[in-house]
Scaffold this active site. Structure first.
Site, PDB file in Angstrom:
ATOM      1  N   HIS A   1       1.523  -1.415  -0.041  1.00 36.36           N
ATOM      2  CA  HIS A   1      -0.248  -0.243  -0.020  1.00 36.36           C
ATOM      3  C   HIS A   1       0.540   1.361  -0.184  1.00 36.36           C
ATOM      4  O   HIS A   1       2.481   1.463   0.565  1.00 36.36           O
ATOM      5  CB  HIS A   1      -0.966  -0.283   1.107  1.00 36.36           C
ATOM      6  CG  HIS A   1       0.076   0.380   2.628  1.00 36.36           C
ATOM      7  ND1 HIS A   1       0.549  -1.001   2.881  1.00 36.36           N
ATOM      8  CD2 HIS A   1       0.297   0.939   3.594  1.00 36.36           C
ATOM      9  CE1 HIS A   1       1.040  -0.210   4.550  1.00 36.36           C
ATOM     10  NE2 HIS A   1       0.983   0.553   4.520  1.00 36.36           N
TER      11      HIS A   1
ATOM     12  N   ASP B   1       1.047   5.014   2.074  1.00 36.74           N
ATOM     13  CA  ASP B   1       0.481   5.846   2.893  1.00 36.74           C
ATOM     14  C   ASP B   1      -0.828   6.730   2.604  1.00 36.74           C
ATOM     15  O   ASP B   1      -0.293   7.922   1.612  1.00 36.74           O
ATOM     16  CB  ASP B   1       1.061   5.780   3.452  1.00 36.74           C
ATOM     17  CG  ASP B   1       1.954   4.987   4.820  1.00 36.74           C
ATOM     18  OD1 ASP B   1       1.902   3.667   4.721  1.00 36.74           O
ATOM     19  OD2 ASP B   1       2.997   5.302   5.642  1.00 36.74           O
TER      20      ASP B   1
ATOM     21  N   HIS C   1       4.788   0.020  -0.120  1.00 38.35           N
ATOM     22  CA  HIS C   1       5.787  -0.756   0.493  1.00 38.35           C
ATOM     23  C   HIS C   1       5.227  -1.727   1.451  1.00 38.35           C
ATOM     24  O   HIS C   1       3.427  -1.867   1.468  1.00 38.35           O
ATOM     25  CB  HIS C   1       6.297   0.558   1.739  1.00 38.35           C
ATOM     26  CG  HIS C   1       5.287   1.144   2.702  1.00 38.35           C
ATOM     27  ND1 HIS C   1       4.542   2.458   2.440  1.00 38.35           N
ATOM     28  CD2 HIS C   1       5.264   1.152   3.673  1.00 38.35           C
ATOM     29  CE1 HIS C   1       3.435   2.584   2.547  1.00 38.35           C
ATOM     30  NE2 HIS C   1       3.832   1.988   3.752  1.00 38.35           N
TER      31      HIS C   1
ATOM     32  N   ARG D   1       9.280  -8.558  14.767  1.00 42.88           N
ATOM     33  CA  ARG D   1       9.205  -7.805  14.385  1.00 42.88           C
ATOM     34  C   ARG D   1       8.091  -6.832  15.133  1.00 42.88           C
ATOM     35  O   ARG D   1       7.190  -7.285  15.093  1.00 42.88           O
ATOM     36  CB  ARG D   1       9.297  -7.500  13.080  1.00 42.88           C
ATOM     37  CG  ARG D   1       9.290  -6.007  12.590  1.00 42.88           C
ATOM     38  CD  ARG D   1       9.094  -5.979  10.927  1.00 42.88           C
ATOM     39  NE  ARG D   1       9.164  -4.161  10.758  1.00 42.88           N
ATOM     40  CZ  ARG D   1       9.810  -3.620  10.103  1.00 42.88           C
ATOM     41  NH1 ARG D   1      11.091  -4.112  10.236  1.00 42.88           N
ATOM     42  NH2 ARG D   1       8.968  -2.795   9.440  1.00 42.88           N
TER      43      ARG D   1
HETATM   44  C1  GA4 Z   1      -2.184   2.735   6.070  1.00 39.53           C
HETATM   45  C2  GA4 Z   1      -1.285   4.083   7.081  1.00 39.53           C
HETATM   46  C3  GA4 Z   1      -1.821   3.670   7.971  1.00 39.53           C
HETATM   47  O1  GA4 Z   1      -1.450   2.414   8.810  1.00 39.53           O
HETATM   48  C4  GA4 Z   1      -3.376   3.992   8.234  1.00 39.53           C
HETATM   49  C5  GA4 Z   1      -4.050   2.689   7.605  1.00 39.53           C
HETATM   50  C6  GA4 Z   1      -5.657   1.947   7.328  1.00 39.53           C
HETATM   51  C7  GA4 Z   1      -5.791   0.955   8.818  1.00 39.53           C
HETATM   52  O2  GA4 Z   1      -5.315   0.249   8.523  1.00 39.53           O
HETATM   53  O3  GA4 Z   1      -7.045   1.819   8.458  1.00 39.53           O
HETATM   54  C8  GA4 Z   1      -5.990   1.865   5.757  1.00 39.53           C
HETATM   55  C9  GA4 Z   1      -4.462   1.781   5.276  1.00 39.53           C
HETATM   56  C10 GA4 Z   1      -3.794   3.102   6.082  1.00 39.53           C
HETATM   57  C11 GA4 Z   1      -4.795   2.560   3.527  1.00 39.53           C
HETATM   58  C12 GA4 Z   1      -6.192   2.222   3.288  1.00 39.53           C
HETATM   59  C13 GA4 Z   1      -6.992   1.557   3.801  1.00 39.53           C
HETATM   60  C14 GA4 Z   1      -6.697   2.534   5.610  1.00 39.53           C
HETATM   61  C15 GA4 Z   1      -6.491   0.302   5.835  1.00 39.53           C
HETATM   62  C16 GA4 Z   1      -7.362   0.585   4.446  1.00 39.53           C
HETATM   63  C17 GA4 Z   1      -7.266  -0.529   3.761  1.00 39.53           C
HETATM   64  C18 GA4 Z   1      -4.466   4.030   9.582  1.00 39.53           C
HETATM   65  C19 GA4 Z   1      -3.913   4.428   6.551  1.00 39.53           C
HETATM   66  O4  GA4 Z   1      -4.423   5.897   7.628  1.00 39.53           O
HETATM   67  O5  GA4 Z   1      -4.089   4.520   5.756  1.00 39.53           O
END
Ligand code: GA4
Length: 337
Positions: free
Chosen positions: A218, A220, A269, A279
């Site tokens: 994904h 961020d 990443h 980890r």
């Molecule tokens: C990825 C980055 C952060 O961990 C996060 C994630 C969020 C979640 O875990 O709820 C998201 C993911 C993240 C990106 C797309 C969406 C939202 C899960 C998901 C499928 C907290 C964020 O802000 O985006």
């Protein structure tokens, strides 16, 4: 090789990979924050090429880092019935395996915590997280968040300087706002206890060699992420589809995005579990207030580089992110006609 900026990441999710994955080791950029004269230039270069770099001499006291790690481990080592009392993560709290709300799965346990003390009551939340010393838990998290916020703002200001922006605090102001939407996330990747098995046809859920996918690929959505992990490898970035670059475990690294009109890279990443060791990582996601308007800084919009995206609020972008799957690209929905 060719880098893949946000601008070229538009389109639907990548089709299933035809060729085998390649792992390619390279030296990633390092920025020494104590070398002020060169930091801004190095940050911009790293963001353009990798969207990812390591920061050294960042000034976050080791004791803070160590106490967050200690508190995190105390939590993740609890029996699972205990941990479930701190969940579900909607949006804050404990989660296991489920990531987001749209069916993404990984070999990971996590704690999502609000990083804005005005909006999130850490002490209250700590009561369901730590049964022995909730005050110690919330103190460690609050102190770490405060220190990381300073590092993030310093980097965002160096970035603005490197981009020769007239408003040098245009980025950092959003993070210092009283109502910023930043998040702290503790991730725990258990060691592999059973032989790797593919748990679905979806490539994101499959085992890779001796490892399983802990956190699938994904990018961020926030402005900047600061990630710190224990000394166990697992993080990988991808600048090219199907080619993964391992990021050797070490103190602090971070990555960037969209306000820069396609100039910087929000790198894809993922994290693989380590076959023998657990980890644990802690990510601070620096995010603007929900109502903040995100638009390219004027300096980055030129006749040669016209605006690629329509302005949007963080609330709009965030809800788009949360309505999609982990690996989906999201920014294309905001492209200029
Ligand atoms: C990825 C980055 C952060 O961990 C996060 C994630 C969020 C979640 O875990 O709820 C998201 C993911 C993240 C990106 C797309 C969406 C939202 C899960 C998901 C499928 C907290 C964020 O802000 O985006």
């Amino acid at each position: 090789y060719h880098t893949k900026p946000w601008t070229s990441m538009v389109g639907v999710a990548a089709p299933p990979r035809a060729r085998p994955e390649k792992i390619q080791a390279i030296d990633l950029p390092v920025v020494d924050l104590s070398r002020r004269s060169e930091a801004a230039g190095r940050i911009v270069a790293a963001c353009e090429k990798y969207g990812f770099f390591k920061v050294v001499n960042h000034g976050v006291p080791w004791e803070l880092v160590a106490s967050v790690e200690e508190q995190g481990l105390m939590f993740f080592n609890k029996p699972s019935a205990d941990k479930l009392k701190a969940g579900p993560a909607n949006p804050y709290g404990y989660g296991s395996k489920n990531i987001g709300f749209n069916g993404d799965i990984g070999e990971v346990e996590y704690l999502l915590l609000g990083a804005n003390p005005n909006l999130f009551d850490m002490s209250q939340r700590a009561k369901s997280i730590s049964n022995h010393d909730p005050e110690k838990f919330s103190w460690a998290m609050r102190a770490y968040i405060a220190a990381l916020r300073d590092v993030v703002c310093e980097i965002l200001e160096l970035m603005a300087e490197g981009l020769t922006m007239a408003d040098g605090s245009a980025f950092s102001r959003m993070i210092r706002a009283a109502d910023d939407d930043s998040v702290l996330r503790l991730n725990y990747y258990p060691p592999l206890s059973s032989p790797p098995i593919a748990i679905g046809r979806d490539r994101r859920k499959e085992a890779v060699g001796d490892s399983k996918v802990g956190f699938g690929e994904h990018s961020d959505p926030q402005i900047l992420t600061v990630l710190r992990s224990n000394d166990v490898d697992g993080l990988q970035i991808s600048l090219e589809d199907g080619v993964w670059i391992p990021v050797p475990a070490d103190p602090i690294a971070l990555w960037i995005n969209a306000m820069t009109n396609g100039r910087f890279l929000s790198v894809r990443h993922r994290v693989l579990t380590n076959p023998n060791k657990m980890r644990m990582s802690v990510a601070y996601f620096a995010a603007p207030p929900l109502h903040a308007r995100i638009a390219s800084p004027p300096e980055l919009v030129t006749p040669q580089r016209p605006a690629l995206y329509r302005p949007f609020t963080w609330a709009e972008y965030k809800s788009t992110a949360y309505s999609l799957q982990l690996s989906d690209t999201r920014l294309n929905l905001f492209r200029m006609a």
